[in-house]
Design a protein around this motif. Structure first.
Motif, PDB file in Angstrom:
ATOM      1  N   SER A  74       0.823  -1.213   0.000  1.00 45.68           N
ATOM      2  CA  SER A  74       0.000   0.000   0.000  1.00 45.68           C
ATOM      3  C   SER A  74       0.859   1.265   0.000  1.00 45.68           C
ATOM      4  O   SER A  74       0.523   2.251  -0.656  1.00 45.68           O
ATOM      5  CB  SER A  74      -0.936   0.008   1.203  1.00 45.68           C
ATOM      6  N   TYR A  75       1.961   1.243   0.738  1.00 46.49           N
ATOM      7  CA  TYR A  75       2.874   2.404   0.709  1.00 46.49           C
ATOM      8  C   TYR A  75       3.344   2.664  -0.723  1.00 46.49           C
ATOM      9  O   TYR A  75       3.433   3.799  -1.167  1.00 46.49           O
ATOM     10  CB  TYR A  75       4.106   2.157   1.583  1.00 46.49           C
ATOM     11  N   GLU A  76       3.655   1.585  -1.440  1.00 49.83           N
ATOM     12  CA  GLU A  76       4.120   1.748  -2.829  1.00 49.83           C
ATOM     13  C   GLU A  76       3.009   2.305  -3.717  1.00 49.83           C
ATOM     14  O   GLU A  76       3.256   3.115  -4.601  1.00 49.83           O
ATOM     15  CB  GLU A  76       4.636   0.418  -3.390  1.00 49.83           C
ATOM     16  N   GLU A  77       1.786   1.839  -3.485  1.00 45.83           N
ATOM     17  CA  GLU A  77       0.663   2.363  -4.273  1.00 45.83           C
ATOM     18  C   GLU A  77       0.425   3.837  -3.963  1.00 45.83           C
ATOM     19  O   GLU A  77       0.120   4.631  -4.856  1.00 45.83           O
ATOM     20  CB  GLU A  77      -0.598   1.516  -4.028  1.00 45.83           C
ATOM     21  N   HIS A  78       0.592   4.214  -2.700  1.00 45.33           N
ATOM     22  CA  HIS A  78       0.490   5.639  -2.351  1.00 45.33           C
ATOM     23  C   HIS A  78       1.563   6.437  -3.077  1.00 45.33           C
ATOM     24  O   HIS A  78       1.330   7.552  -3.532  1.00 45.33           O
ATOM     25  CB  HIS A  78       0.686   5.847  -0.843  1.00 45.33           C
ATOM     26  N   HIS A  79       2.749   5.856  -3.149  1.00 49.56           N
ATOM     27  CA  HIS A  79       3.857   6.554  -3.799  1.00 49.56           C
ATOM     28  C   HIS A  79       3.535   6.855  -5.265  1.00 49.56           C
ATOM     29  O   HIS A  79       3.777   7.951  -5.754  1.00 49.56           O
ATOM     30  CB  HIS A  79       5.135   5.731  -3.657  1.00 49.56           C
ATOM     31  N   VAL A  80       2.982   5.860  -5.953  1.00 48.66           N
ATOM     32  CA  VAL A  80       2.609   6.060  -7.365  1.00 48.66           C
ATOM     33  C   VAL A  80       1.559   7.173  -7.463  1.00 48.66           C
ATOM     34  O   VAL A  80       1.664   8.080  -8.299  1.00 48.66           O
ATOM     35  CB  VAL A  80       2.055   4.747  -7.984  1.00 48.66           C
ATOM     36  N   ALA A  81       0.557   7.125  -6.585  1.00 47.91           N
ATOM     37  CA  ALA A  81      -0.489   8.152  -6.609  1.00 47.91           C
ATOM     38  C   ALA A  81       0.116   9.532  -6.293  1.00 47.91           C
ATOM     39  O   ALA A  81      -0.236  10.527  -6.927  1.00 47.91           O
ATOM     40  CB  ALA A  81      -1.591   7.816  -5.600  1.00 47.91           C
ATOM     41  N   ASP A  82       1.058   9.576  -5.336  1.00 50.58           N
ATOM     42  CA  ASP A  82       1.708  10.861  -4.979  1.00 50.58           C
ATOM     43  C   ASP A  82       2.386  11.488  -6.192  1.00 50.58           C
ATOM     44  O   ASP A  82       2.309  12.701  -6.395  1.00 50.58           O
ATOM     45  CB  ASP A  82       2.797  10.646  -3.916  1.00 50.58           C
ATOM     46  N   VAL A  83       3.093  10.667  -6.957  1.00 48.54           N
ATOM     47  CA  VAL A  83       3.809  11.189  -8.126  1.00 48.54           C
ATOM     48  C   VAL A  83       2.815  11.775  -9.126  1.00 48.54           C
ATOM     49  O   VAL A  83       2.989  12.889  -9.627  1.00 48.54           O
ATOM     50  CB  VAL A  83       4.673  10.089  -8.781  1.00 48.54           C
ATOM     51  N   LEU A 105      -4.607   8.155 -12.731  1.00 49.61           N
ATOM     52  CA  LEU A 105      -4.656   8.321 -11.272  1.00 49.61           C
ATOM     53  C   LEU A 105      -5.916   7.644 -10.713  1.00 49.61           C
ATOM     54  O   LEU A 105      -5.845   6.893  -9.739  1.00 49.61           O
ATOM     55  CB  LEU A 105      -4.652   9.822 -10.915  1.00 49.61           C
ATOM     56  N   ILE A 106      -7.044   7.901 -11.345  1.00 49.85           N
ATOM     57  CA  ILE A 106      -8.314   7.320 -10.888  1.00 49.85           C
ATOM     58  C   ILE A 106      -8.244   5.792 -10.912  1.00 49.85           C
ATOM     59  O   ILE A 106      -8.610   5.122  -9.944  1.00 49.85           O
ATOM     60  CB  ILE A 106      -9.496   7.845 -11.744  1.00 49.85           C
ATOM     61  N   GLU A 107      -7.734   5.229 -12.011  1.00 44.60           N
ATOM     62  CA  GLU A 107      -7.642   3.764 -12.105  1.00 44.60           C
ATOM     63  C   GLU A 107      -6.760   3.187 -10.995  1.00 44.60           C
ATOM     64  O   GLU A 107      -7.102   2.185 -10.370  1.00 44.60           O
ATOM     65  CB  GLU A 107      -7.045   3.358 -13.462  1.00 44.60           C
TER      66      GLU A 107
END
Ligand SMILES: [Fe+2]
Ligand SMILES: [Fe+2]
Length: 166
Positions: A74-83, A105-107
């Motif tokens: 989940s931290y990694e998924e947050h990171h992708v969304a943050d970018v 981003l939505i997907e």
């Protein structure tokens, strides 16, 4: 009012998904409307990610070592969304990549929310007591007060990206 951590997070997920639907409903050329919805998406996601990163995830990781892999993913998924959020925050709605980036981003975020709600929040509910979930929720409400509303350094990131892609 309940401060159950999972109830609070699911409620935020609902608001985030509502903003996503608003974006999809805005017409193809409705730049002003899209810009406004994306501003709202950026704020909702920045605050939500902050309280999960700062309060929920570290506490759950500490209390329930068996969900550690879920938390790390989940931290990694947050990171992708943050970018994506940082990049979007530097773009204008009439940029040709604005809608494409928002769609990606939505997907990503919808996939992430689904994993949280269907895969590991149920394990957290089972593993932590009612009291612990209430305390966690209270700490999240407190953290929300000092949460940033916008990504912190979009300018710096944009420079790095420009340098890498030029
Ligand atoms: Fe999350
Ligand atoms: Fe979440």
């Amino acid at each position: 009012m309940s401060t159950d951590a999972i109830v609070l997070l699911k409620d935020e997920h609902k608001q985030i998904k509502k903003a996503f639907r608003d974006f999809e409903k805005a017409g193809e050329k409705a730049h002003a409307a899209k810009g406004k919805v994306v501003d709202r998406i950026i704020e909702l996601l920045t605050v939500h990610t902050y309280i999960e990163n700062e309060v929920m995830y570290p506490r759950v990781r500490e209390l329930l070592p068996e969900v550690e892999d879920d938390v790390l993913e989940s931290y990694e998924e947050h990171h992708v969304a943050d970018v994506l959020v940082m990049e979007l925050s530097t773009m204008k709605p009439d940029d040709e990549r604005f809608t494409a980036k928002t769609t990606v981003l939505i997907e990503n975020v919808e996939h992430h929310i689904e994993e949280e709600e269907d895969e590991w929040f149920p394990k957290v509910r089972e593993g932590l007591g009612r009291k612990q979930l209430q305390e966690l929720g209270a700490a999240m409400i407190e953290a929300r007060e000092k949460a940033p509303r916008r990504p912190s350094q979009p300018g710096a990131l944009k420079k790095t990206i420009d340098a890498l892609t030029s």
